[in-house]
Design an enzyme around this catalytic site. Structure first.
Site, PDB file in Angstrom:
ATOM      1  N   ASN A   9       0.875  -1.167   0.000  1.00  0.00           N
ATOM      2  CA  ASN A   9       0.000   0.000   0.000  1.00  0.00           C
ATOM      3  C   ASN A   9       0.919   1.225   0.000  1.00  0.00           C
ATOM      4  OD1 ASN A   9      -2.751   0.970   2.243  1.00  0.00           O
ATOM      5  ND2 ASN A   9      -2.389   1.496   0.140  1.00  0.00           N
TER       6      ASN A   9
ATOM      7  N   CYS B 182      -5.530   6.012   7.535  1.00  0.00           N
ATOM      8  CA  CYS B 182      -5.024   4.864   6.783  1.00  0.00           C
ATOM      9  C   CYS B 182      -4.080   4.089   7.696  1.00  0.00           C
ATOM     10  CB  CYS B 182      -4.297   5.325   5.521  1.00  0.00           C
ATOM     11  SG  CYS B 182      -3.535   3.982   4.585  1.00  0.00           S
TER      12      CYS B 182
ATOM     13  N   CYS C 100      -4.693  -2.745   2.800  1.00  0.00           N
ATOM     14  CA  CYS C 100      -5.407  -1.655   3.469  1.00  0.00           C
ATOM     15  C   CYS C 100      -5.406  -1.977   4.953  1.00  0.00           C
ATOM     16  CB  CYS C 100      -6.833  -1.532   2.943  1.00  0.00           C
ATOM     17  SG  CYS C 100      -7.836  -0.304   3.825  1.00  0.00           S
TER      18      CYS C 100
ATOM     19  N   GLU D  65     -10.603   0.279  -2.342  1.00  0.00           N
ATOM     20  CA  GLU D  65     -10.626   1.484  -1.526  1.00  0.00           C
ATOM     21  C   GLU D  65     -11.343   2.608  -2.265  1.00  0.00           C
ATOM     22  OE1 GLU D  65      -7.391   2.776   0.950  1.00  0.00           O
ATOM     23  OE2 GLU D  65      -6.188   1.050   0.329  1.00  0.00           O
TER      24      GLU D  65
ATOM     25  N   ASN E 120      -2.052   1.368   7.125  1.00  0.00           N
ATOM     26  CA  ASN E 120      -0.711   1.198   6.587  1.00  0.00           C
ATOM     27  C   ASN E 120      -0.004   2.545   6.508  1.00  0.00           C
ATOM     28  OD1 ASN E 120      -0.724  -1.660   6.086  1.00  0.00           O
ATOM     29  ND2 ASN E 120      -2.042  -1.293   4.331  1.00  0.00           N
TER      30      ASN E 120
END
Length: 310
Positions: free
Chosen positions: A21, A94, A244, A235, A96
């Site tokens: 990601n 987010c 994700c 996403e 990650n």
């Protein structure tokens, strides 16, 4: 009225990823380089820009309104994670990205963080605490919950139509500070058949859209007290990504709920970009929190040239 595009020439940037990601990261401590959607989309373009699933601006919390509000409740949140999806739209959080964000702060010399030490980060989904580990970072993602609590008790609260899958599938809507819709599939071949180049249609759709996760439980589901699932994700504002973080947390939460009271608190979630760990634990606020762990890598650093400034 068109927003003014601020020049990025001379601004330092990094390119990083967490289990595939990937993100463009920019250091703007003083909050002097406000970004607009068109600019973010151009930077994240994989042919005309640097290419990324999203962009993260590192700004001191005191220099951004959302950060200033967070400082009132947690003065330790010196840095704010100003996160944008790849299409330029603003996102709350987010999982990650917050690990890569902290690693960017470390590699840029903006913070010092040794193994086992923690850093408080401000986000649009509230304050997050991130700790450095021997092989990456772990982040307290805060409490999770159902978007439709009453309907969730039946095991599903929505339907998802997906290209490549013959019929609409029941799903469960989970919030991790941002919205997720989790679909359970029978096997990996069914998950592979899902065409995520097309956004799944969710009914009813959360007000600000949703990320859609497709989860397949391992057989057996639990090994050595760790639950195991595989996941793909679409996403919102991006499309399919290799991973994700908040989606992995949501998929683990939904699968754990479906599995019943004997389900474990520790989970390994396999995504196309690798494996992340998810742990459920009692939070200091009396609610159940979710911890996400995994790697963070910075693959390049540089300074913006004129060609990416407009």
């Amino acid at each position: 009225m068109t927003a003014t595009i601020t020049s990025l020439t001379g601004l330092r940037f990094g390119k990083g990823h967490g289990t595939g990601n990937d993100f463009v990261l920019v250091a703007d401590p003083g909050g002097e380089r406000e970004l607009v959607p068109e600019q973010v989309a151009r930077l994240c373009d994989r042919r005309r820009g640097l290419g990324a699933d999203g962009l993260i601006r590192a700004v001191r919390s005191e220099n951004i309104p959302e950060g200033t509000a967070l400082l009132e409740e947690n003065p330790g949140a010196e840095w704010f994670m100003d996160y944008y999806n790849g299409d330029g739209s603003i996102s709350e959080m987010c999982g990650n990205g917050v690990r890569v964000f902290v690693h960017f702060l470390v590699t840029q010399g903006l913070v010092e963080l040794g193994a086992g030490e923690e850093l408080v980060i401000g986000t649009r989904a509230g304050v997050k605490v991130v700790a450095r580990t021997a092989d990456g970072y772990r982040a307290d993602m805060g409490p999770w919950g159902f978007i439709h609590p009453e309907q969730a008790l039946s095991g599903s609260d929505s339907l998802v139509e997906t290209a490549g899958l013959a019929v609409a599938r029941p799903a469960l809507s989970v919030t991790m500070g941002n919205p997720h819709t989790v679909v359970a599939l029978a096997d990996l071949s069914e998950m592979a058949a899902a065409n995520l180049t097309v956004a799944p249609a969710v009914t009813p759709e959360p007000p600000h859209g949703t990320n859609v996760e497709f989860a397949v439980p391992a057989e057996p589901l639990v090994t050595d007290d760790v639950g195991r699932i595989s996941m793909r994700v679409h996403e919102r504002g991006v499309g399919e990504t290799l991973s994700c973080g908040t989606g992995a947390c949501a998929a683990a939460a939904a699968t754990r709920f479906w599995a019943g009271d004997q389900a474990p608190d520790n989970w390994a979630v396999a995504v196309p970009g690798g494996i992340v760990g998810v742990r459920f634990f009692p939070g200091p606020d009396g609610r159940e929190h979710v911890e996400l762990s995994g790697p963070a890598v910075i693959v390049a650093e540089g300074v913006f040239a004129d060609g990416l400034s407009a």
